[in-house]
Design a protein around this motif. Sequence first.
Motif, PDB file in Angstrom:
ATOM      1  N   THR A   1      -0.748 -11.697   8.514  1.00  0.00           N
ATOM      2  CA  THR A   1      -1.810 -10.702   8.453  1.00  0.00           C
ATOM      3  C   THR A   1      -1.190  -9.311   8.365  1.00  0.00           C
ATOM      4  N   ALA A   2      -1.687  -8.490   7.439  1.00  0.00           N
ATOM      5  CA  ALA A   2      -1.155  -7.134   7.273  1.00  0.00           C
ATOM      6  C   ALA A   2      -2.260  -6.195   6.828  1.00  0.00           C
ATOM      7  N   GLY A   3      -2.143  -4.935   7.248  1.00  0.00           N
ATOM      8  CA  GLY A   3      -3.066  -3.902   6.816  1.00  0.00           C
ATOM      9  C   GLY A   3      -2.431  -3.002   5.770  1.00  0.00           C
ATOM     10  N   VAL A   4      -3.134  -1.941   5.410  1.00  0.00           N
ATOM     11  CA  VAL A   4      -2.693  -0.997   4.381  1.00  0.00           C
ATOM     12  C   VAL A   4      -2.486   0.374   5.020  1.00  0.00           C
ATOM     13  N   SER A   5      -1.422   1.063   4.627  1.00  0.00           N
ATOM     14  CA  SER A   5      -1.095   2.364   5.220  1.00  0.00           C
ATOM     15  C   SER A   5      -0.890   3.435   4.156  1.00  0.00           C
ATOM     16  N   ILE A   6      -1.019   4.678   4.591  1.00  0.00           N
ATOM     17  CA  ILE A   6      -0.727   5.849   3.757  1.00  0.00           C
ATOM     18  C   ILE A   6       0.509   6.521   4.339  1.00  0.00           C
ATOM     19  N   TYR A   7       1.393   7.008   3.460  1.00  0.00           N
ATOM     20  CA  TYR A   7       2.525   7.792   3.935  1.00  0.00           C
ATOM     21  C   TYR A   7       2.761   8.974   2.999  1.00  0.00           C
ATOM     22  N   THR A   8       3.397   9.996   3.546  1.00  0.00           N
ATOM     23  CA  THR A   8       3.634  11.240   2.817  1.00  0.00           C
ATOM     24  C   THR A   8       5.116  11.615   2.936  1.00  0.00           C
ATOM     25  N   ARG A   9       5.486  12.714   2.281  1.00  0.00           N
ATOM     26  CA  ARG A   9       6.816  13.255   2.517  1.00  0.00           C
ATOM     27  C   ARG A   9       6.892  13.727   3.971  1.00  0.00           C
ATOM     28  N   LYS A  10       8.042  13.554   4.571  1.00  0.00           N
ATOM     29  CA  LYS A  10       8.197  13.901   5.985  1.00  0.00           C
ATOM     30  C   LYS A  10       8.017  15.400   6.180  1.00  0.00           C
ATOM     31  N   GLY A  11       7.146  15.756   7.117  1.00  0.00           N
ATOM     32  CA  GLY A  11       6.871  17.158   7.403  1.00  0.00           C
ATOM     33  C   GLY A  11       5.933  17.820   6.434  1.00  0.00           C
TER      34      GLY A  11
END
Length: 319
Positions: free
Chosen positions: A162-172
């Motif tokens: 089981t897995a969900g979905v995530s958002i990520y950005t450039r650090k800072g």
Amino acid sequence: MTAFTTRRTTARARTAAVAAIAVAGALILTGCGDQTKDDGAKSSDGASDSSAPLADKLPAEIRSAGVVKVGSDIAYAPVEFKDDSGKVVGLDPDLAAAMGKQLGVKFEFENGTFDALLTGIRSKRYDIAMSAMTDNKNRQDGVDPDTGKKVGEGVDFVDYLTAGVSIYTRKGDTESITTWSDLCGKKLGVERGTVSEDLAKAEAKKCPSGKKLTIEAFDDDQQSQTRLRAGGVDAASSDFPVAAYAVKTSGGGKDFELVGEQVEAAPYGIAVSKENTQLRDAVQAAMDALIKNGEYKKILTKWGAEEGAVTKSVVNGGK
């Protein structure tokens, strides 16, 4: 990987999972996948063995050939990717190798673009697809998520995580993004054909006038990460294990950061043709054997995915 309503995952220990992924990342070297078949990159060392306890469950032609042909987008660390030597490594290849020992066959991974994997099953290029693929009704029924029209006969899924979905950005540089609605007026990178793309399309329809969500879809997740790293998009989205792994490993942990909570928790499934119920049931039996004997837990822990563990493999558990 189609989903149109957002469900927040419950009690997911994101920090613990990321830490576990960091340990896995320290043990291996990452490598970018390509989109060509690598005959030298076999996923399994589980050669045919008369002592394999579940060998008689396989279809006769596969048992005779000694091989299960696996379609996979091998650029999705830590689920499946190539290390610096070109070897296919990751969660899925390890699970496949362990299933191969139960069934007395090799699972051979062939690289392909994610959105063409089910077509490859229909054309019999692959026996199965194992590629962090979300099990849902649209895929089971062969329905195009954009048009709602039937475009194929669909597939069956043997669920295993089981897995969900995530958002990520450039650090800072989070651009004040914490939820999917915050993406309105922004540019988002996704892998084509994934639940991230489906969620982005659904969110784009909700955005107010003058705040368009621009979606850039790529053949694989590595390309999406490269685009984000270069500043071509404001954020990227992928399955949580993949996003967390990228955050921990890219640039030594200095490139990206996760924002907000993961959503759309759903099962990963191994896709099998609806016509091949014997192979489907053999794969399910092998996965259940790994769950019962403890090998499953060891493999998930190795790759930092133990938070998504299931207690039993089911067929078509996706909604």
